[in-house]
Motif scaffolding. Structure first.
Motif, PDB file in Angstrom:
ATOM      1  N   ILE A  87    -118.275   8.131  10.326  1.00  0.00           N
ATOM      2  CA  ILE A  87    -117.647   7.443   9.192  1.00  0.00           C
ATOM      3  C   ILE A  87    -118.449   6.201   8.818  1.00  0.00           C
ATOM      4  CG2 ILE A  87    -115.624   6.075   8.495  1.00  0.00           C
ATOM      5  CD1 ILE A  87    -113.942   8.172  10.052  1.00  0.00           C
ATOM      6  N   ALA A  88    -118.852   5.436   9.829  1.00  0.00           N
ATOM      7  CA  ALA A  88    -119.633   4.220   9.573  1.00  0.00           C
ATOM      8  C   ALA A  88    -120.920   4.551   8.822  1.00  0.00           C
ATOM      9  CB  ALA A  88    -119.936   3.506  10.887  1.00  0.00           C
ATOM     10  N   GLN A  89    -121.573   5.624   9.214  1.00  0.00           N
ATOM     11  CA  GLN A  89    -122.797   6.020   8.520  1.00  0.00           C
ATOM     12  C   GLN A  89    -122.509   6.440   7.078  1.00  0.00           C
ATOM     13  OE1 GLN A  89    -124.198   8.609  11.979  1.00  0.00           O
ATOM     14  NE2 GLN A  89    -126.111   8.006  10.987  1.00  0.00           N
ATOM     15  N   ALA A  90    -121.388   7.093   6.863  1.00  0.00           N
ATOM     16  CA  ALA A  90    -121.036   7.566   5.524  1.00  0.00           C
ATOM     17  C   ALA A  90    -120.711   6.422   4.567  1.00  0.00           C
ATOM     18  CB  ALA A  90    -119.852   8.529   5.599  1.00  0.00           C
ATOM     19  N   ILE A  91    -120.155   5.334   5.073  1.00  0.00           N
ATOM     20  CA  ILE A  91    -119.759   4.224   4.192  1.00  0.00           C
ATOM     21  C   ILE A  91    -120.750   3.059   4.213  1.00  0.00           C
ATOM     22  CG2 ILE A  91    -117.318   4.842   4.342  1.00  0.00           C
ATOM     23  CD1 ILE A  91    -116.935   2.492   6.283  1.00  0.00           C
ATOM     24  N   ARG A  92    -121.795   3.196   4.999  1.00  0.00           N
ATOM     25  CA  ARG A  92    -122.815   2.145   5.084  1.00  0.00           C
ATOM     26  C   ARG A  92    -123.783   2.281   3.919  1.00  0.00           C
ATOM     27  NH1 ARG A  92    -127.160   1.907   9.972  1.00  0.00           N
ATOM     28  NH2 ARG A  92    -127.270   4.084   9.338  1.00  0.00           N
ATOM     29  N   GLU A  93    -124.088   1.164   3.294  1.00  0.00           N
ATOM     30  CA  GLU A  93    -125.042   1.201   2.193  1.00  0.00           C
ATOM     31  C   GLU A  93    -126.446   1.414   2.764  1.00  0.00           C
ATOM     32  OE1 GLU A  93    -126.430  -3.207   0.634  1.00  0.00           O
ATOM     33  OE2 GLU A  93    -124.546  -2.413  -0.078  1.00  0.00           O
ATOM     34  N   GLU A  94    -127.336   1.936   1.956  1.00  0.00           N
ATOM     35  CA  GLU A  94    -128.696   2.205   2.414  1.00  0.00           C
ATOM     36  C   GLU A  94    -129.327   0.927   2.967  1.00  0.00           C
ATOM     37  OE1 GLU A  94    -132.893   3.877   0.664  1.00  0.00           O
ATOM     38  OE2 GLU A  94    -131.028   4.477  -0.308  1.00  0.00           O
TER      39      GLU A  94
ATOM     40  N   MET B 199    -119.425   0.495  -0.490  1.00  0.00           N
ATOM     41  CA  MET B 199    -120.401   0.581   0.577  1.00  0.00           C
ATOM     42  C   MET B 199    -120.511  -0.770   1.286  1.00  0.00           C
ATOM     43  SD  MET B 199    -121.381   3.606   0.537  1.00  0.00           S
ATOM     44  CE  MET B 199    -122.771   4.637   0.350  1.00  0.00           C
ATOM     45  N   TYR B 200    -120.809  -0.683   2.563  1.00  0.00           N
ATOM     46  CA  TYR B 200    -120.838  -1.886   3.394  1.00  0.00           C
ATOM     47  C   TYR B 200    -122.234  -2.132   3.954  1.00  0.00           C
ATOM     48  CZ  TYR B 200    -115.816  -1.388   3.052  1.00  0.00           C
ATOM     49  OH  TYR B 200    -114.539  -1.272   2.571  1.00  0.00           O
ATOM     50  N   LYS B 201    -122.580  -3.409   4.116  1.00  0.00           N
ATOM     51  CA  LYS B 201    -123.906  -3.808   4.592  1.00  0.00           C
ATOM     52  C   LYS B 201    -123.974  -3.962   6.105  1.00  0.00           C
ATOM     53  CE  LYS B 201    -124.831  -6.438   0.429  1.00  0.00           C
ATOM     54  NZ  LYS B 201    -125.087  -7.760  -0.127  1.00  0.00           N
ATOM     55  N   ASN B 202    -122.859  -4.353   6.715  1.00  0.00           N
ATOM     56  CA  ASN B 202    -122.867  -4.675   8.147  1.00  0.00           C
ATOM     57  C   ASN B 202    -121.575  -4.141   8.768  1.00  0.00           C
ATOM     58  OD1 ASN B 202    -123.283  -5.759  10.663  1.00  0.00           O
ATOM     59  ND2 ASN B 202    -123.229  -7.889  10.000  1.00  0.00           N
ATOM     60  N   ILE B 203    -121.686  -3.004   9.460  1.00  0.00           N
ATOM     61  CA  ILE B 203    -120.512  -2.323  10.002  1.00  0.00           C
ATOM     62  C   ILE B 203    -120.483  -2.430  11.520  1.00  0.00           C
ATOM     63  CG2 ILE B 203    -119.310  -0.118  10.204  1.00  0.00           C
ATOM     64  CD1 ILE B 203    -120.502   0.668   7.512  1.00  0.00           C
ATOM     65  N   LEU B 204    -119.311  -2.741  12.019  1.00  0.00           N
ATOM     66  CA  LEU B 204    -119.075  -2.835  13.460  1.00  0.00           C
ATOM     67  C   LEU B 204    -118.228  -1.650  13.900  1.00  0.00           C
ATOM     68  CD1 LEU B 204    -119.285  -4.559  16.082  1.00  0.00           C
ATOM     69  CD2 LEU B 204    -117.146  -5.646  15.379  1.00  0.00           C
ATOM     70  N   VAL B 205    -118.673  -0.963  14.961  1.00  0.00           N
ATOM     71  CA  VAL B 205    -117.924   0.153  15.518  1.00  0.00           C
ATOM     72  C   VAL B 205    -117.603  -0.178  16.978  1.00  0.00           C
ATOM     73  CG1 VAL B 205    -117.879   2.625  16.032  1.00  0.00           C
ATOM     74  CG2 VAL B 205    -119.114   1.798  14.008  1.00  0.00           C
ATOM     75  N   PRO B 206    -116.398  -0.686  17.247  1.00  0.00           N
ATOM     76  CA  PRO B 206    -116.001  -0.930  18.634  1.00  0.00           C
ATOM     77  C   PRO B 206    -115.800   0.412  19.340  1.00  0.00           C
ATOM     78  CG  PRO B 206    -114.592  -2.132  17.091  1.00  0.00           C
ATOM     79  CD  PRO B 206    -115.383  -1.133  16.303  1.00  0.00           C
ATOM     80  N   VAL B 207    -116.310   0.520  20.560  1.00  0.00           N
ATOM     81  CA  VAL B 207    -116.218   1.774  21.299  1.00  0.00           C
ATOM     82  C   VAL B 207    -115.462   1.553  22.594  1.00  0.00           C
ATOM     83  CG1 VAL B 207    -117.507   3.607  22.469  1.00  0.00           C
ATOM     84  CG2 VAL B 207    -118.362   2.654  20.316  1.00  0.00           C
ATOM     85  N   SER B 208    -114.430   2.357  22.770  1.00  0.00           N
ATOM     86  CA  SER B 208    -113.660   2.388  24.006  1.00  0.00           C
ATOM     87  C   SER B 208    -113.903   3.745  24.641  1.00  0.00           C
ATOM     88  CB  SER B 208    -112.171   2.219  23.703  1.00  0.00           C
ATOM     89  OG  SER B 208    -111.407   2.514  24.840  1.00  0.00           O
ATOM     90  N   PHE B 209    -114.006   3.762  25.953  1.00  0.00           N
ATOM     91  CA  PHE B 209    -114.243   5.029  26.637  1.00  0.00           C
ATOM     92  C   PHE B 209    -112.947   5.657  27.131  1.00  0.00           C
ATOM     93  CE2 PHE B 209    -118.318   2.809  26.940  1.00  0.00           C
ATOM     94  CZ  PHE B 209    -119.139   3.771  26.373  1.00  0.00           C
ATOM     95  N   GLU B 210    -111.819   5.177  26.621  1.00  0.00           N
ATOM     96  CA  GLU B 210    -110.532   5.761  26.981  1.00  0.00           C
ATOM     97  C   GLU B 210    -110.388   7.135  26.325  1.00  0.00           C
ATOM     98  OE1 GLU B 210    -107.172   3.173  26.296  1.00  0.00           O
ATOM     99  OE2 GLU B 210    -108.484   1.433  26.519  1.00  0.00           O
TER     100      GLU B 210
END
Length: 135
Positions: free
Chosen positions: A23-30, A1-12
């Protein structure tokens, strides 16, 4: 589980931002943090005369609003819209903000990516944290 997740978003086309957020929510620690990041690349100098005054600021605001809608039901999430070169800026942002995992949506690589490299490839090669690539 991860404490600080970055999700880069491209609109392509063919980029599954919603899937990356899931996915980020699933692997993010509470209680962990989730940041959506969009990197705005510079407008080429030759095109600047065709861009109306205030375009950049209006675009930043519009992108931030759209990203905000993507995470309005996600706890402890924020939006960042920054200027720069996509791959390099994502890696730098992650290093400067103690990100421990980047979840990035990618497309199937084609011949052009084998020669030039995609943003996801650059992030995977240079990030100092875990990277999860969604295809």
């Amino acid at each position: 589980m991860y404490k600080n997740i970055l999700v880069p978003v491209s609109f392509e086309a063919n980029r599954d931002a919603v899937g990356a957020i899931e996915i980020a929510q699933a692997i993010r620690e509470e209680g962990g943090k989730l940041t959506l990041l969009h990197v705005m690349e510079a407008v080429p100098g030759y095109a600047l005369t065709y861009v109306p005054a205030g375009f950049h600021e209006d675009m930043q605001k519009s992108v931030a609003e759209e990203l905000g809608q993507m995470i309005e039901t996600v706890d402890n999430a924020e939006v960042q819209v920054v200027d720069g070169h996509s791959g390099r800026t994502i890696v730098d942002y992650a290093a400067e903000n103690d990100v421990d995992c980047i979840v990035i949506a990618s497309h199937r690589p084609g011949m052009q990516n084998l020669l030039l490299g995609s943003t996801a490839t650059q992030v995977v090669r240079h990030a100092k944290c875990a990277v999860h690539v969604l295809r």
